[in-house]
Scaffold this motif. Structure first.
Motif, PDB file in Angstrom:
ATOM      1  N   GLY A   1      -7.869   3.445   5.985  1.00 25.60           N
ATOM      2  CA  GLY A   1      -8.170   3.458   4.555  1.00 25.60           C
ATOM      3  C   GLY A   1      -9.587   3.053   4.234  1.00 25.60           C
TER       4      GLY A   1
ATOM      5  N   ARG B   1      -5.505  -5.643   2.061  1.00 22.30           N
ATOM      6  CA  ARG B   1      -4.172  -5.844   1.483  1.00 22.30           C
ATOM      7  C   ARG B   1      -3.059  -5.395   2.429  1.00 22.30           C
ATOM      8  N   GLY B   2      -3.244  -4.255   3.056  1.00 24.56           N
ATOM      9  CA  GLY B   2      -2.207  -3.715   3.925  1.00 24.56           C
ATOM     10  C   GLY B   2      -1.989  -4.576   5.157  1.00 24.56           C
TER      11      GLY B   2
ATOM     12  N   VAL C   1      -7.838  -1.350   1.010  1.00 27.52           N
ATOM     13  CA  VAL C   1      -6.603  -1.167   1.771  1.00 27.52           C
ATOM     14  C   VAL C   1      -6.561  -2.134   2.953  1.00 27.52           C
TER      15      VAL C   1
ATOM     16  N   GLN D   1       0.815  -1.210   0.000  1.00 26.27           N
ATOM     17  CA  GLN D   1       0.000   0.000   0.000  1.00 26.27           C
ATOM     18  C   GLN D   1       0.857   1.272   0.000  1.00 26.27           C
ATOM     19  N   THR D   2       2.074   1.191   0.497  1.00 26.26           N
ATOM     20  CA  THR D   2       2.987   2.323   0.460  1.00 26.26           C
ATOM     21  C   THR D   2       4.079   2.115  -0.577  1.00 26.26           C
TER      22      THR D   2
END
Length: 260
Positions: free
Chosen positions: A94, A101-102, A98, A31-32
């Motif tokens: 989020g 997944r994060g 997000v 995510q980042t």
């Protein structure tokens, strides 16, 4: 984007070996990291995906400590409920995409100055478990996007002592869903800990003046007259340093009220 290799190890040992090479970067939920790669702010030659390492996933609770695998996604933390304040925090990270997944390990490894998990870890007195050692939260967070992790070190789990009372209150930056200011307050037998994210140029930090006041009287009124200096606060188009300093006080009172 640009060309790079990707490896998908199945164990922590395999992941550590893959990260031992030159220009390798661990990939959690991405995510980042993926946006960072797209902007060419980082350009590793190899990504090592941790999504297939099953031993880094899952949540267990024993002896008043909640242990969360580093590859556990936010949605699973949100749905657990063993540590209510932490689950509430995760449920507002989020959006659903997000949260599915994060990962908690990726968030803590990145240490974004406006991320939520760093405040939870610091206020809870958590322990960051890696493939080589255990690091107390007080020693883990160093500066903006900087932690005590060594090159190639992997967060395999995070251990949260479950406090008597706790709450996280976040003033949301609506475009990103990050915290413009977020405050996590935790009251345990050893005392009160208050951690602030989103506000300081130095990243997440403990507000010790608030802790001292709340140790004597755990109520919002104990914070009357206890203020934060704006000297080292972030100032940007979303809010001035003075505005963030004010929000720290407001969100801390709200967290204490909610925890009570």
């Amino acid at each position: 984007m640009y060309a790079f290799d990707i490896e998908r190890p199945a164990t922590v040992a395999e992941a550590a070996a893959a990260l031992g090479g030159d220009e390798a970067q661990a990939l959690g939920g991405g995510q980042t990291l993926i946006p960072t790669l797209k902007q060419r702010l980082a350009s590793p030659e190899k990504l090592v995906s941790l999504s297939g390492v099953s031993e880094m996933k899952g949540i267990t609770s024993a002896g008043g400590v909640l242990s969360i695998g580093g590859a556990t996604v936010h949605g699973d933390v949100a749905g657990d409920g063993s540590y209510k304040a932490l689950s509430e925090l995760a449920s507002h990270i989020g959006d659903p995409a997000v949260r599915n997944r994060g990962t908690i390990g990726g968030s803590l490894a990145n240490n974004d100055p406006s991320a939520c998990y760093p405040a939870a870890a610091l206020a809870s007195g958590a322990t960051i478990v890696t493939n080589t050692r255990e690091i107390a939260a007080d020693d883990y967070f160093v500066d903006l996007f900087e932690t005590a992790l060594d090159e190639g070190e992997i967060i395999t789990a995070v251990k949260f002592p479950i406090p008597e009372k706790a709450s996280y209150q976040k003033f949301v930056q609506p475009a990103s869903r990050f915290a413009l200011v977020g405050v996590f307050v935790a009251k345990a037998s050893g005392g009160v800990r208050v951690a602030v994210t989103g506000a300081s140029n130095g990243g997440v930090y403990r507000w010790t003046a608030a802790e001292d006041a709340l140790n004597g009287n755990f109520s919002p009124s104990a914070l009357d007259g206890v203020n934060v200096s704006a000297d080292d606060m972030i100032s940007d188009l979303h809010g001035s340093a003075e505005y963030r300093a004010h929000l720290v006080s407001v969100m801390t009172k709200r967290a204490v009220d909610a925890a009570s």
